[in-house]
Scaffold this motif. Structure first.
Motif, PDB file in Angstrom:
ATOM      1  N   GLU A 282       0.830  -1.212   0.000  1.00 45.84           N
ATOM      2  CA  GLU A 282       0.000   0.000   0.000  1.00 45.84           C
ATOM      3  C   GLU A 282       0.861   1.257   0.000  1.00 45.84           C
ATOM      4  O   GLU A 282       0.505   2.259  -0.617  1.00 45.84           O
ATOM      5  N   GLU A 283       1.967   1.195   0.709  1.00 44.41           N
ATOM      6  CA  GLU A 283       2.834   2.381   0.742  1.00 44.41           C
ATOM      7  C   GLU A 283       3.402   2.661  -0.648  1.00 44.41           C
ATOM      8  O   GLU A 283       3.518   3.813  -1.074  1.00 44.41           O
TER       9      GLU A 283
ATOM     10  N   ASN B 162       0.712   4.088  -2.815  1.00 47.20           N
ATOM     11  CA  ASN B 162       0.451   5.477  -2.420  1.00 47.20           C
ATOM     12  C   ASN B 162       1.330   6.472  -3.176  1.00 47.20           C
ATOM     13  O   ASN B 162       0.872   7.527  -3.572  1.00 47.20           O
TER      14      ASN B 162
ATOM     15  N   GLY C  10      -0.146  10.106  -2.461  1.00 46.60           N
ATOM     16  CA  GLY C  10      -0.335   9.687  -1.077  1.00 46.60           C
ATOM     17  C   GLY C  10       0.991   9.819  -0.328  1.00 46.60           C
ATOM     18  O   GLY C  10       2.032  10.122  -0.917  1.00 46.60           O
ATOM     19  N   SER C  11       0.945   9.589   0.965  1.00 42.01           N
ATOM     20  CA  SER C  11       2.155   9.738   1.788  1.00 42.01           C
ATOM     21  C   SER C  11       2.482   8.399   2.457  1.00 42.01           C
ATOM     22  O   SER C  11       1.756   7.417   2.284  1.00 42.01           O
ATOM     23  N   ILE C  12       3.597   8.389   3.182  1.00 43.86           N
ATOM     24  CA  ILE C  12       3.936   7.203   3.969  1.00 43.86           C
ATOM     25  C   ILE C  12       4.151   7.660   5.409  1.00 43.86           C
ATOM     26  O   ILE C  12       5.282   7.897   5.850  1.00 43.86           O
ATOM     27  N   PRO C  13       3.062   7.817   6.144  1.00 42.66           N
ATOM     28  CA  PRO C  13       3.160   8.359   7.502  1.00 42.66           C
ATOM     29  C   PRO C  13       4.125   7.546   8.374  1.00 42.66           C
ATOM     30  O   PRO C  13       4.878   8.125   9.163  1.00 42.66           O
TER      31      PRO C  13
ATOM     32  N   PHE D 291     -10.084   3.380  10.481  1.00 44.41           N
ATOM     33  CA  PHE D 291      -9.495   4.417   9.630  1.00 44.41           C
ATOM     34  C   PHE D 291     -10.582   5.391   9.243  1.00 44.41           C
ATOM     35  O   PHE D 291     -11.675   5.011   8.827  1.00 44.41           O
TER      36      PHE D 291
ATOM     37  N   TYR E 165     -11.521  10.479  -1.575  1.00 42.25           N
ATOM     38  CA  TYR E 165     -10.070  10.442  -1.554  1.00 42.25           C
ATOM     39  C   TYR E 165      -9.595   9.107  -2.130  1.00 42.25           C
ATOM     40  O   TYR E 165     -10.242   8.085  -1.934  1.00 42.25           O
TER      41      TYR E 165
ATOM     42  N   TYR F 194      -7.365   6.043  -2.036  1.00 41.94           N
ATOM     43  CA  TYR F 194      -6.529   5.288  -1.090  1.00 41.94           C
ATOM     44  C   TYR F 194      -6.010   4.009  -1.751  1.00 41.94           C
ATOM     45  O   TYR F 194      -6.592   3.526  -2.727  1.00 41.94           O
ATOM     46  N   PRO F 195      -4.950   3.433  -1.164  1.00 43.76           N
ATOM     47  CA  PRO F 195      -4.391   2.203  -1.742  1.00 43.76           C
ATOM     48  C   PRO F 195      -5.048   0.929  -1.220  1.00 43.76           C
ATOM     49  O   PRO F 195      -4.766  -0.156  -1.715  1.00 43.76           O
ATOM     50  N   TRP F 196      -5.897   1.057  -0.202  1.00 47.47           N
ATOM     51  CA  TRP F 196      -6.428  -0.138   0.455  1.00 47.47           C
ATOM     52  C   TRP F 196      -7.671  -0.704  -0.223  1.00 47.47           C
ATOM     53  O   TRP F 196      -8.381   0.017  -0.931  1.00 47.47           O
TER      54      TRP F 196
HETATM   55  C1  LIG Z   1      -1.531   6.853   1.906  1.00 47.64           C
HETATM   56  O1  LIG Z   1      -1.597   8.274   1.838  1.00 47.64           O
HETATM   57  C2  LIG Z   1      -2.684   8.811   2.555  1.00 47.64           C
HETATM   58  C3  LIG Z   1      -2.697  10.295   2.284  1.00 47.64           C
HETATM   59  O2  LIG Z   1      -1.516  10.902   2.558  1.00 47.64           O
HETATM   60  C4  LIG Z   1      -2.521   8.498   4.023  1.00 47.64           C
HETATM   61  O3  LIG Z   1      -3.641   8.984   4.714  1.00 47.64           O
HETATM   62  C5  LIG Z   1      -2.427   7.008   4.200  1.00 47.64           C
HETATM   63  O4  LIG Z   1      -2.153   6.712   5.537  1.00 47.64           O
HETATM   64  C6  LIG Z   1      -1.313   6.436   3.353  1.00 47.64           C
HETATM   65  N1  LIG Z   1      -1.333   4.987   3.417  1.00 47.64           N
HETATM   66  C7  LIG Z   1      -0.281   4.284   3.791  1.00 47.64           C
HETATM   67  C8  LIG Z   1      -0.405   2.823   3.679  1.00 47.64           C
HETATM   68  O5  LIG Z   1       0.752   4.788   4.153  1.00 47.64           O
END
Ligand SMILES: *[C@@H]1O[C@H](CO)[C@@H](O)[C@H](O)[C@H]1NC(C)=O
Ligand SMILES: *[C@@H]1O[C@H](CO)[C@@H](O)[C@H](O)[C@H]1NC(C)=O
Ligand SMILES: *[C@@H]1O[C@H](CO)[C@@H](O)[C@H](O)[C@H]1NC(C)=O
Ligand SMILES: *[C@@H]1O[C@H](CO)[C@@H](O)[C@H](O)[C@H]1NC(C)=O
Ligand SMILES: *[C@@H]1O[C@H](CO)[C@@H](O)[C@H](O)[C@H]1NC(C)=O
Ligand SMILES: *[C@@H]1O[C@H](CO)[C@@H](O)[C@H](O)[C@H]1NC(C)=O
Ligand SMILES: *[C@@H]1O[C@H](CO)[C@@H](O)[C@H](O)[C@H]1NC(C)=O
Ligand SMILES: *[C@@H]1O[C@H](CO)[C@@H](O)[C@H](O)[C@H]1NC(C)=O
Ligand SMILES: *[C@@H]1O[C@H](CO)[C@@H](O)[C@H](O)[C@H]1NC(C)=O
Length: 889
Positions: free
Chosen positions: A86-87, A90, A107-110, A734, A740, A742-744
């Protein structure tokens, strides 16, 4: 307000709100039936036909970290190795239209603190925000012919983007090049010469990168008109069209013209390449495996990533296998932009889990993205994202499309620094002096009454940023319209700057800022010692202005410009005309008019336009610029035109590039057509002489075709990534933002998680697309830009340039080569420099000829070769003033 899209938000979206106008455009558009020139080269003719197709090329080459990219790849691979499925997804997919703050965001990788990448227009400044500079457009930078200046501007634009928190500036442009003079977006790039374009794009890119911002080299490829680029847009404009137009061109024209600047710019390190809306040989630009996999990634050894133009993605699996690495803005089509659907995003997760997309291909896409990020040093950039593309208000919705709770969106950071000096300098240095009789220029500062005429000298009375996307021609023209047009933080009009100048020396000044006050114009023109007439011709992207749908309908001046010049000059024998235009306009009558004593082409100079033209008019800057395109006498002289009417029913309109390489001066030269002003032409307040041509042959290695194989695709996957869909569901609790991307997955059933109604029914995977074994290298490939031996210096040419006049001036000596074959252009630009020379002094012009500069493309060997025809080199001040020549041994 979750989930509800306010109507107002839709309305701002430009093309968002569909107004399904009646399907009849015959009253709006000219019936252009003009037939262009045809090449006499059988390869060109055979390779530019209706409905021809594009050969499949698979697998997609994986980046290997060639050359200067080695370090960035090492870091990127280590990073990618840590990522979950998923990352990875993203980073490849935009989060939707107006969901985040930039024109496109990934998307980001928090988990790893990797922030969402901000991608922002434009090639000449940060678009859709405040307190930024509007730099001179690409066509002006081309007119400067100055590597140093373009590099400095690239750096300054990079600083402004970085200062605002942007990761990637969407520029520079090397396509469209201006195959047709009316092409709406040509001003964003460096004009129709591939050599000039390639060198200047390289400088712009290195400048941007030196400021720590990624570049996006666009658009790949043969995106030579706006008409029919997007079905949705075409429908809005009144055509029932179901697919983007196809540019049909042969392999020689591709290599010797359209791909040429990409090679230089990729060699210079382009971080990303943006693929284009149009089809090439009836295959969409963003899923054309021949263009992306073969030409860009294999032959040109491109190590960065390919990003789609906005809504230019037409599929999921097919596009990533064909070489697309990032899909923007994540959602598929304009009319679908608030659907929350994506060809990528969760669909890409599904495609990896069901085996359609091999993991190595996704890993490669992500590695390329992260490598480009390291390559320009973004890991060391700490400016936070400080603005919103969608509003200049301080507070606004976090996710603009859905209008949710207010956050602090805009910090209003002023990132201009002292760039106005550079904008002004480049504006003046890009102003081409076309005519100067009776010593009309420079002005002396002793004129008793100076009069300025024309709406183009004044402000847009509704404000400099009042037209959506700058899609209007109101007031002075300093930038075209569309995504290449940033907003003005300040706009110094010619009227203001000239008035300030005149008041400094105590003269009288009057201006009439409309083209239509006949009586008042006559009266003032009769009294004036000098009449300055400002006229223009505009074009742009994707919007209709005065019935021009991006591309211009004609090459005459707008708003009665020609009549205005005639009127003023019939009463004032010292009339000076300044033309602001996005490209060529017809100037023969003005050239011949004896009362027009001087004529200047000032292009689209950016926010210091008034100061820049004043510097030239009053001689503080001695004009040195040269035309980066040809100005013909009549429209038919170009031999190329925009395709204005669909020619294939509701299917893709077919644009056949039958003229081959003979666009602009190559066509004028071949067909012996005398232009009004030729490519490379421009005068100075001094004069220069050319002498003493020296050609030195340099010892070089033999040219050898690149041989061998790539490594196998690297395996960067974590061993713990599960193939069980249950491990790829949205995390529990979540909190989803509606619409939006998302990758999921939302369910463990892959078919329903995809939601694709054709899921499983079309399982065609192109042969070879999943092959990760070592692949043969292209003969012309092997490194970024192509076979390194192509860049060996084979000759050095020198000439002496002497300033014969009384004032210091800049001269731009140009070197042209004739390759000598029956299908070759009489002349090809292959060297230039901009030299400042003191009066009475000489300077040495030196140009290195690279091996590729004397080569042709061999369609059978698929490699460059030096033909047996005798080659000549010419040096002079324009493409038709070449006093020095020699035969190349
Ligand atoms: C993908 O990016 C979104 C938006 O930035 C973020 O909310 C989400 O947590 C990210 N998913 C993963 C798997 O990092
Ligand atoms: C389209 O418009 C033209 C000119 O206004 C008109 O003559 C023609 O009949 C119209 N065609 C259709 C199909 O409505
Ligand atoms: C387009 O088709 C022509 C004619 O077959 C061919 O020479 C050329 O290489 C093709 N180019 C692409 C990008 O498919
Ligand atoms: C577009 O053309 C197709 C095929 O002729 C037709 O089915 C469709 O109704 C047309 N659409 C419009 C809006 O006229
Ligand atoms: C996947 O793509 C299809 C179009 O092919 C689309 O209909 C569907 O909504 C997409 N799924 C998601 C989750 O975006
Ligand atoms: C950003 O980095 C620079 C050094 O590159 C440093 O001087 C500055 O304090 C940093 N700013 C922030 C907000 O961290
Ligand atoms: C060319 O187009 C412009 C802008 O639409 C228009 O003002 C001008 O009148 C046109 N010229 C001719 C000769 O029709
Ligand atoms: C040039 O200007 C003079 C007035 O000084 C006028 O008599 C003459 O007709 C003008 N010529 C043209 C070609 O407009
Ligand atoms: C999951 O997403 C797909 C694509 O957007 C959609 O068609 C489907 O209805 C969703 N399923 C569930 C259970 O929410």
């Amino acid at each position: 307000m979750h989930g509800i899209i306010p109507a107002a938000v839709l309305a701002i979206a430009g093309l968002a709100q569909a107004e399904w106008v009646k399907f009849n455009n015959s009253d709006l558009f000219p019936d252009v039936t003009y037939q262009g020139f045809q090449s006499d080269n059988p390869v060109t003719i055979a390779g530019s036909r209706n409905l021809q197709d594009s050969p499949p090329k698979y697998p997609s080459p994986w980046g290997e970290g060639h050359g200067e990219w080695a370090d960035a790849y090492e870091k990127a691979r280590a990073f990618v190795h840590q990522l979950t499925l998923e990352e990875k997804v993203n980073l490849t997919t935009g989060t939707g239209w107006k969901m985040d703050r930039c024109v496109g965001q990934t998307g980001s990788i928090p988990r790893l603190g990797f922030h969402s990448l901000c991608l922002q227009d434009s090639p000449n400044g940060v678009r859709l925000t405040d307190f930024v500079s509007v730099f001179p457009s690409g066509v002006n930078l081309a007119a400067t012919w100055s590597r140093e200046l373009v590099h400095s501007i690239g750096h300054a634009m990079g600083e402004e983007h970085r200062g605002k928190g942007v990761d990637m500036q969407l520029g520079p442009v090397v396509g469209p090049m201006g195959r047709a003079p009316e092409a709406g977006r040509s001003w964003e790039g460096f004009g129709p010469d591939p050599y000039l374009s390639g060198i200047l794009a390289s400088e712009a890119i290195q400048g941007m990168h030196s400021a720590g911002v990624m570049s996006s080299l666009k658009h790949a490829i043969a995106y030579e008109q706006g008409h029919f680029r997007l079905p949705y847009e075409s429908v809005e404009m009144g055509w029932n069209i179901t697919a983007p137009y196809s540019s049909n061109l042969d392999d020689v024209t591709m290599h010797e013209l359209y791909l040429w600047p990409f090679a230089d710019a990729i060699r210079a390190g382009a971080a990303s390449v943006m693929c284009s809306y149009n089809q090439v040989n009836n295959s969409n630009g963003c899923q054309n495996s021949y263009v992306l996999n073969h030409l860009i990634k294999n032959e040109l050894g491109f190590q960065g990533f390919v990003v789609s133009d906005w809504y230019g993605t037409w599929s999921g699996v097919s596009s990533i296998l064909a070489g697309l690495d990032m899909s923007m803005p994540g959602v598929p089509e304009m009319q679908d932009q608030y659907s929350g659907r994506s060809f990528w995003g969760a669909n890409l997760t599904v495609a990896v889990l069901n085996g359609s997309v091999p993991t190595w291909r996704l890993d490669d896409a992500v590695t390329r993205i992260v490598a480009a990020w390291y390559f320009v040093g973004r890991d060391e950039a700490n400016e936070t994202l400080s603005f919103s593309t969608w509003t200049k208000d301080t507070y606004g919705p976090a996710h603009y499309a859905i209008g949710d709770g207010l956050i602090h969106l805009n910090e209003h950071r002023d990132v201009r620094g002292n760039h106005s000096n550079l904008v002004r300098e480049a504006g003046a240095k890009s102003t081409v002096l076309l005519k100067n009789t009776n010593g009309a220029l420079p002005l002396t500062g002793k004129e008793k009454l100076t009069a300025t005429f024309g709406e183009d000298a004044g402000p847009n009375i509704r404000g400099p940023n009042s037209c959506k996307q700058h899609a209007c021609d109101e007031g002075t023209l300093a930038v075209g319209w569309g995504s290449g047009a940033p907003d003005f933080a300040s706009l110094v009009t010619p009227d203001t700057a000239i008035q300030n100048e005149v008041s400094k020396f105590g003269g009288a000044y009057e201006s009439i800022l409309t083209n239509y006050a006949s009586e008042q114009i006559d009266t003032l023109a009769r009294r004036a010692d000098v009449a300055l007439v400002f006229v223009n011709s505009d074009s742009g992207e994707g919007q209709m202005v005065a019935n021009n749908y991006g591309d211009r309908n004609n090459l005459t001046l707008w708003k009665g410009g020609d009549e205005l010049v005639k009127r003023v000059s019939s009463s004032c024998p010292n009339t000076i005309v300044v033309v602001h235009s996005t490209g060529p306009v017809l100037l023969e009558e003005i050239k011949q008019n004896p009362n027009v004593t001087a004529l200047l082409w000032a292009g689209l100079p950016g926010d210091q336009t008034g100061n820049a033209i004043t510097d030239v008019l009053y001689g503080r800057v001695n004009p040195g610029a040269k035309l980066p395109f040809t100005v013909g006498v009549a429209r038919k002289d170009w031999g190329t035109d925009v395709l204005y009417a669909p020619n294939n029913g509701i299917l893709a309109p077919q644009a056949n590039f039958q003229e081959g390489i003979f666009t602009d001066y190559r066509g004028f030269d071949k067909h012996n057509i005398t232009p009004t002003y030729e490519f490379g032409y421009g005068l100075s307040y001094t004069s220069f002489s050319y002498s003493n041509l020296r050609v030195t042959k340099r010892p070089v290695r033999e040219y050898t075709a690149t041989q061998g194989y790539t490594s196998a695709a690297p395996n960067l996957s974590r061993s713990d990534v599960s193939s069980n869909p249950a491990n790829h569901l949205f995390p529990s609790n979540f909190s989803m933002v509606p619409l939006y991307i998302y990758p999921w997955l939302n369910t463990t059933d892959l078919a329903s998680a995809s939601g694709d109604r054709y899921y499983g029914s079309n399982e065609f995977i192109p042969p070879g697309a999943q092959d990760s074994s070592p692949q043969p290298l292209a003969a012309a490939g092997g490194a970024p830009g192509g076979n390194p031996a192509l860049w060996d210096i084979v000759y050095t040419v020198e000439a002496t340039i002497t300033n014969e006049g009384e004032v210091e001036g800049d001269e731009i000596p140009q070197l042209y080569i004739s390759l000598g074959g029956p299908y070759d252009a009489p002349l090809l630009l292959r060297g230039f420099d901009r030299l400042s020379i003191q009066p009475g002094r000489s300077s040495t012009f030196q140009a290195d000829i690279r091996r590729k500069d004397i080569m042709n493309w061999d369609t059978v060997a698929q490699d460059w070769y030096v033909s047996g025809y005798q080659k000549k080199v010419y040096v002079g001040s324009s493409s038709r003033n070449l006093p020095l020549s020699a035969t190349l041994a």
